[in-house]
Design an enzyme around this catalytic site. Structure first.
Site, PDB file in Angstrom:
ATOM      1  N   CYS A  32       1.705   7.852  -6.138  1.00  0.00           N
ATOM      2  CA  CYS A  32       3.272   8.082  -5.797  1.00  0.00           C
ATOM      3  C   CYS A  32       3.714   9.344  -6.270  1.00  0.00           C
ATOM      4  O   CYS A  32       4.715   9.824  -6.089  1.00  0.00           O
ATOM      5  CB  CYS A  32       3.808   6.863  -6.792  1.00  0.00           C
ATOM      6  SG  CYS A  32       3.392   6.764  -8.365  1.00  0.00           S
TER       7      CYS A  32
ATOM      8  N   HIS B 210       5.598   4.206 -11.730  1.00  0.00           N
ATOM      9  CA  HIS B 210       5.906   4.702 -10.487  1.00  0.00           C
ATOM     10  C   HIS B 210       6.735   5.991 -10.760  1.00  0.00           C
ATOM     11  O   HIS B 210       7.235   6.420 -11.620  1.00  0.00           O
ATOM     12  CB  HIS B 210       6.888   3.511  -9.635  1.00  0.00           C
ATOM     13  CG  HIS B 210       6.993   3.875  -8.224  1.00  0.00           C
ATOM     14  ND1 HIS B 210       5.822   4.054  -7.404  1.00  0.00           N
ATOM     15  CD2 HIS B 210       8.045   4.037  -7.646  1.00  0.00           C
ATOM     16  CE1 HIS B 210       6.133   4.112  -6.249  1.00  0.00           C
ATOM     17  NE2 HIS B 210       7.746   3.877  -6.118  1.00  0.00           N
TER      18      HIS B 210
ATOM     19  N   ASP C 242      12.713   6.363  -2.168  1.00  0.00           N
ATOM     20  CA  ASP C 242      11.369   6.046  -2.793  1.00  0.00           C
ATOM     21  C   ASP C 242      10.437   6.637  -1.328  1.00  0.00           C
ATOM     22  O   ASP C 242      10.107   5.935  -0.674  1.00  0.00           O
ATOM     23  CB  ASP C 242      11.014   4.654  -2.924  1.00  0.00           C
ATOM     24  CG  ASP C 242       9.763   4.508  -3.631  1.00  0.00           C
ATOM     25  OD1 ASP C 242       9.124   5.434  -3.686  1.00  0.00           O
ATOM     26  OD2 ASP C 242       9.390   3.303  -4.429  1.00  0.00           O
TER      27      ASP C 242
END
Lengths: 321, 656
Positions: B413, B457, B473
């Site tokens: 991520c 994350h 995201d």
């Protein structure tokens, strides 16, 4: 020097919660059981304090749990230590007479009176220092023998006895004092002295003629338990299956008087009594019929162990007026 | 008078073989947890010291001379110094404690020394709590305490069988437990620390940091460690909406993202929103200031601070597990306009990096009408780029964004977030990286959401004129599975996953859920029992705002009562008359009521004979009672049936 307040008997009696001597069975009520931390107990407390501070500083929740569990353990240990002694019943058994210079054997009975064991109880004679560690099993009575030096003739009281325990954790010390009404008769220290001649007493002058033949056999008579085994007619026993005692002519009438006045003047009282005690033992050994005469005290002539004890007791308790 | 040698004095009692065995066993129990953290040679040394002492105990050989022990101590301490470069601080301190336990054992002769070693065990137990305070650790502590207590009882009663001593130890600990509970609940708790802690006090806690570089989140994501747990009032929001906001990163140097300076701001609750969630968070210590909150926070925990970019900060680094209650709103309206200086910061890029990405961004800039269109293009680009989501990203060179976007096309991520924000800034859209946690497991047993380090994350926020900061995201765009079904599905098969994330181990997970529900309670009620919880508990029993004086008064009252109870218990067993005696006394009372009094000198046999003569109608029963009493009281131990018979006879005795 400051005098210890414990030297004052009234204060001591108040403090220890009893007035000696105590008759019968003494139960250690909790009023009489004292408890203080031992040195290790203080160390344990210090350890707990450090653990607590560490737990606060590092906010260790389990550290708190440990510290508090250990605190509870200390508390439970204290109660258990007191319980190990509480309500024990102490009583004194019989103690056999001894001669001065020997040790009196005092028997103490510790009755646990409890469904649990009372391990590791120290019994100590305070003045003499005799001590013993015993375990009292559940519902049972344990017997302790305390040897107390008997220096002087007369009655020897047991005196103060301390019971102490540190069970179960050794962090606390519980103790209690008892002074049971126990005493031991102490005979004078016997001194080997040649026996005096058979009584030249004026009042029993008639007996003199026969007295010389003190070991002339004269007759047999029925056995009495106090007779010396050396005078038992063993041959007659084997024959007649009946205990008979040989009677000697000297004995039948001749009496051996162990008289205070037969000893030379100028020796002191205790020495005199020692000599008399030595005579008693010698007379007993010879199997003679003997009596004891002291100023104001007279033990009628007889023979056997009972006679010996009576004479020695008279000597032990004799007091010059 | 010369003091007499005291047979109970620990200084004078020598250590027996059993004492030594028990003590060594206790030491092994408390030292073992430390062994894995100590240098290996020291663990071996301490164990050999124990072994040596045991050998000397068995062979009854004399203990080593003091000089040898001194030399050994010196050598070992030098070794410890070489290993830690200090003798102070937590880890070397604990290691020294372990060493001393072995050395003390070797100069232990009397019960006094042995008791000191037993006390040393307490310190070895508590120092282990620096590292673990879990339920198994607590159980281990209990086992060790039983062993140590049995050892101490063994010192006090050397003649008794060990089994009896073990029973006594159990009884003592059983009696200690209520007092311990009372102390635990009522002892006035103070918020620590009382003094400065050693520098290494919080070494080894994992968590997010204020920098992000390629690979560091992937590293963190391999950890199963719990970051925090959340208890929602009502249902938790769905997993795809559970974004737990943490550090916000502004400054990029071509490789690393940094937080840079943070500005504190007054907290203003967001407006609007679809739904408000109330929840409380139990945060594991991570030695940083961040307090994680579900986006977007609508309230602040007490005494927390708020930054302009939406981080919630504690006043001090979180070094203890802490609990705070919060409210959050999902779908809230974006905040007020950002000031131009901050927007300029959100556009800054380092010179001379990633030319291909820059070119792509400029291309988008020229082809798009609005910032929103650029964002949409970027998302499309990522979605169609066939990117691979992996915990083992390939190593990247100087142009990390270019290499990821166009060459390796595989990353975690932080790669996606970093590349996306880079592209946005290059295209003139203010953007920043937000790190935190996403998702978390809902425990079906108690519905508590557990968020682990593996849920770490990174995502992005872009500033759109008129809408404010909007969350994007990029990982979700490129690898939709990551957000909807979690890390396990998103990562290609065959790749290393944290153990509990492996889908094959379903049964293990369900067991884990049960266990975690229990652990949660443990954390809340045992480990998290702090001054605040204590006040809450006190107000439950009607003491509002209890101060330490009230607590202490209550504590001593309850503790005193407990001790009194214990005392009564211990004496009760003593005063209870035995049943035979009780029955006999009842018998005497019954006869006394009929005018037949027992004289003090009269023995039981004579008395029952006399009674039997006087009361011929009950003669049989009276005689039998007399016989039974004599047999039970003065005879050998009788079966309980005979005691019952005596009691029955006395009860049923009719004298009229």
């Amino acid at each position: 020097m400051i005098r210890s307040p414990l030297a004052n008997p009234r204060f001591a009696n108040w403090l220890y919660g009893f007035t000696p001597p105590e008759r019968g069975v003494v139960v250690l009520r909790h009023r009489r059981v004292y408890i203080v931390p031992t040195r290790l107990g203080w160390l344990y407390g210090a350890t707990l304090a450090i653990l607590l501070i560490g737990s606060i500083n590092y906010a260790l929740s389990l550290g708190f749990a440990l510290t508090f569990l250990l605190s509870g353990l200390g508390l439970a240990g204290m109660v258990h230590t007191a319980r190990n002694l509480a309500r024990t019943a102490v009583s004194a058994g019989r103690s056999e007479p001894v001669y001065a210079g020997e040790s009196a054997q005092f028997h103490l009975l510790l009755d646990g009176r409890a469904p649990f064991e009372r391990p590791s109880i120290l019994v100590r004679h305070v003045a003499g220092g005799a001590q013993l560690v015993i375990d009292v099993p559940p519902h049972e009575v344990a017997e302790v023998v305390l040897a107390v030096p008997a220096a002087k003739r007369g009655w020897l009281p047991l005196g103060r006895v301390m019971l102490e325990t540190r069970f179960p954790l050794g962090l606390f010390r519980a103790w209690s004092y008892v002074e049971p009404d126990a005493r031991c008769l102490v005979y004078p220290r016997p001194e080997r002295t040649p026996l005096p001649p058979t009584s030249p007493d004026a009042r029993t002058g008639a007996a003199r003629a026969q007295a010389s033949g003190s070991d002339d056999f004269s007759a047999l008579r029925g056995y009495q338990p106090s007779d010396s085994p050396r005078h038992v007619a063993w041959k007659a026993v084997a024959r007649a299956q009946e205990m008979l005692t040989k009677q000697f002519s000297g004995e039948s009438a001749g009496e051996l008087w162990l008289d205070w006045r037969l000893l030379p003047a100028g020796i002191d009282l205790e020495r005199r009594l020692s000599c008399l005690a030595g005579w008693v033992l010698a007379a007993q050994q010879s199997g003679a019929l003997y009596g004891l005469r002291l100023p104001g005290v007279e033990v009628a002539p007889a023979r056997g162990d009972a006679q010996r004890e009576a004479c020695l007791k008279a000597l032990a308790l004799f007091e010059a007026s | 008078m010369k003091p007499l040698p005291h047979p109970l004095a620990p200084e004078l009692r020598t250590v027996s073989g059993r004492d030594l065995a028990m003590l060594t066993a206790s030491l092994l129990l408390v030292v073992t947890p430390h062994a894995e953290r100590a240098p290996w040679w020291l663990a071996v040394l301490v164990l050999s010291l124990y072994g040596w002492r045991a050998y000397l105990g068995i062979t009854r050989a004399p203990l080593p001379p003091q000089l040898l022990l001194l030399a050994l101590t010196g050598a070992a301490m030098t070794g410890i110094w070489a290993h830690y470069h200090t003798l102070f601080g937590r880890s070397p301190g604990i290691v020294l404690l372990c060493l001393f336990s072995g050395l003390k054992l070797l100069e232990m002769r009397s019960h006094r020394d042995a008791t000191v070693v037993a006390f040393l065990c307490f310190f070895l137990i508590i120092t282990n709590f620096f590292y673990s305070q879990s339920i198994p650790t607590a159980l281990m502590m209990c086992v060790a305490l039983v062993a140590i207590t049995t050892t101490l009882v063994g010192f006090a009663a050397p003649q008794r069988p060990s089994r009896a001593n073990l029973r006594t130890a159990g009884l003592l600990l059983g009696h200690a437990a209520p007092a311990a509970l009372v102390l635990f609940l009522l002892f006035p708790r103070v918020q620590g620390p009382l003094w400065g802690l050693p520098q290494d006090a919080y070494a080894g806690v994992s968590g997010l940091s204020d920098t992000m570089s390629p690979g560091n989140l992937a590293q963190l994501a391999l950890s199963d460690a719990i970051a925090f747990r959340v208890e929602f009032q009502g249902d938790p929001p769905p997993s795809r909406l559970r974004y737990w906001r943490g550090p916000v990163l502004w400054d990029f140097d071509g490789r690393n993202w940094r937080m840079g300076p943070t500005l504190l701001a007054a907290f203003k609750p967001p407006k609007g929103g679809e739904r408000t969630y109330r929840y409380s968070v139990v945060l594991e210590p991570h030695d940083r200031h961040w307090l994680f909150a579900l986006e977007t926070a609508a309230s602040l925990p007490p005494r927390a601070r708020f930054t302009e970019d939406g981080q919630i900060l504690a006043r001090r680094p979180v070094r203890l597990r802490m609990r705070y209650a919060l409210e959050s709103v999902i779908g809230a309206a974006p905040g007020p306009a950002q000031d131009p200086a901050a927007l300029r910061r959100a556009l800054r890029l380092p010179e001379g990096f990633d030319p291909r990405s820059l070119a792509l961004a400029h291309e988008w800039r020229d082809a798009s009408q609005s910032d929103a269109a650029i964002v949409a293009r970027a998302i499309d680009f990522l979605r169609q780029g066939r990117y691979i989501y992996t915990l083992e990203p390939p190593r990247l060179g100087a142009d990390s964004v270019d290499e990821f976007l166009f060459d390796t096309k595989a990353g975690f991520c932080e790669h996606f977030a970093s590349a996306f924000v880079f592209l946005m800034r290059a295209a003139g859209v203010p953007a920043r990286v937000v790190t935190g946690y996403q998702g978390g497991d809902v425990n079906p047993v108690d519905h508590i959401v557990t968020v682990r380090q593996s849920d770490a994350h990174a995502w992005a926020e872009v500033y759109l004129r008129g809408r404010g900061w909007v969350r994007v995201d990029p990982t979700a765009a490129a690898v939709p599975g990551r957000i909807s079904s979690g890390l396990a599905r998103a990562v290609p098969e065959g790749e290393r996953l944290p153990l509990l994330m492996r889908p094959q181990l379903q049964w293990l997970r369900s067991l884990r859920y049960q266990w975690e529900a229990l652990s949660y309670k443990w954390n809340i009620w045992v480990l998290g029992y702090d001054p605040q919880r204590q006040r809450e508990l006190m107000s439950l029993v009607g003491m509002r705002d209890a101060d330490w004086r009230q607590l202490a008064a209550t504590l001593f009252t309850v503790l005193g009562l407990l001790t009194a109870l214990l005392l009564v218990w211990s004496l009760r067993r003593l005063v209870r008359p035995d049943p035979v005696q009780k029955a006999w006394q009842r018998f005497c009372r019954k006869l006394g009521a009929r005018g037949i009094e027992r004289s003090p000198f009269e023995g039981p046999r004579d008395f029952s004979e006399r009674a039997a003569r006087d009361l011929p109608q009950a003669r049989g029963a009276i005689r039998r009672i007399g016989e039974l009493y004599l047999a039970l009281r003065y005879g050998p131990v009788a079966p309980p049936a005979r005691i019952d018979e005596l009691r029955r006879l006395v009860r049923d005795l009719r004298l009229t």
